[in-house]
Design a protein around this motif. Structure first.
Motif, short mmCIF file in Angstrom:
data_model
loop_
_atom_site.label_atom_id
_atom_site.label_comp_id
_atom_site.label_asym_id
_atom_site.label_seq_id
_atom_site.Cartn_x
_atom_site.Cartn_y
_atom_site.Cartn_z
N SER A 1 94.08 7.01 84.61
CA SER A 1 95.49 6.67 84.76
C SER A 1 96.36 7.58 83.90
O SER A 1 97.40 8.07 84.36
N VAL A 2 95.95 7.84 82.66
CA VAL A 2 96.70 8.74 81.78
C VAL A 2 96.71 10.15 82.37
O VAL A 2 97.76 10.80 82.44
N ARG B 1 99.14 10.31 85.31
CA ARG B 1 100.55 10.26 84.91
C ARG B 1 100.99 11.55 84.24
O ARG B 1 102.10 12.02 84.47
N ARG C 1 110.40 12.61 74.10
CA ARG C 1 110.68 11.18 74.22
C ARG C 1 110.82 10.76 75.67
O ARG C 1 110.32 9.72 76.08
N SER D 1 107.41 10.73 77.20
CA SER D 1 106.66 9.57 76.71
C SER D 1 107.08 8.30 77.44
O SER D 1 106.24 7.47 77.79
N ARG D 2 108.38 8.16 77.69
CA ARG D 2 108.85 6.99 78.43
C ARG D 2 108.35 7.03 79.88
O ARG D 2 107.96 6.02 80.44
N ARG D 3 108.36 8.23 80.47
CA ARG D 3 107.94 8.37 81.87
C ARG D 3 106.46 8.06 82.05
O ARG D 3 106.06 7.35 82.97
N THR D 4 105.63 8.60 81.16
CA THR D 4 104.18 8.44 81.31
C THR D 4 103.63 7.18 80.65
O THR D 4 102.55 6.73 80.99
N GLY D 5 104.36 6.65 79.67
CA GLY D 5 103.87 5.48 78.96
C GLY D 5 102.91 5.82 77.83
O GLY D 5 102.38 4.92 77.19
N VAL D 6 102.70 7.10 77.57
CA VAL D 6 101.84 7.52 76.46
C VAL D 6 102.53 8.65 75.69
O VAL D 6 103.30 9.41 76.25
N ARG D 7 102.23 8.72 74.41
CA ARG D 7 102.75 9.81 73.59
C ARG D 7 101.63 10.80 73.36
O ARG D 7 100.67 10.51 72.65
#
Length: 152
Positions: A20-21, A24, A70, A73-79
């Motif tokens: 999933s990561v 994304r 940032r 990170s918001r789009r993918t849900g991961v930093r």
């Protein structure tokens, strides 16, 4: 009391999360890579300007990269920092090293070679840096995806 955990189910859940990561992060890559390359090129090119403006260019460039980080990170849900996983880390470090050396080269030319056409040199360097940053970003993304697949 704890519930017994099925190891096969736990591993399957980990693989699903990694997939999933990877999905994304790999989607909409050009929407990140092109602005990234442009910001880096402007940040490097700013080093040919007088000191106050070169510092301002660096600060604005880092701010632009932070805003992009940032938003991504918001789009993918991961930093994801460019330094993970292991092989992708070396792509990021190499790209950063090339950019720092290029910045130092422009500072050197600005201070020590006033006889050279600084504007033309800077424009050429910015085109090369844009291409290198875009290529490096695409390479990092490819290495990242390969490593994420290899971990599954």
């Amino acid at each position: 009391m704890t519930d017994p955990i099925d190891p096969a189910a736990a591993l399957a859940a980990i693989r699903t999360a990694r997939d999933s990561v990877e999905t994304r992060v790999s989607s909409r890559g050009w929407h990140y890579d092109i602005p990234y390359a442009a910001i880096v090129a402007v940040m490097v090119g700013a080093q040919a300007l007088p000191p106050l403006f070169s510092i301002l260019g660096s600060v604005l460039g880092v701010t632009g990269l932070l805003v992009m980080f940032r938003a991504e990170s918001r789009r993918t849900g991961v930093r994801i920092l460019g330094t993970t996983p292991r092989r992708a880390r070396w792509v990021a470090i190499g790209l950063g090293g090339v950019m720092v050396l290029t910045m130092l080269g422009l500072v050197y030319v600005r201070h020590n070679r006033p006889d050279l056409p600084l504007g033309q040199i800077t424009a050429g360097v910015m085109v090369v840096v844009f291409s290198a940053a875009l290529t490096g970003s695409r390479l990092w993304r490819r290495v990242f995806r390969a490593e994420m697949r290899g971990l599954s």
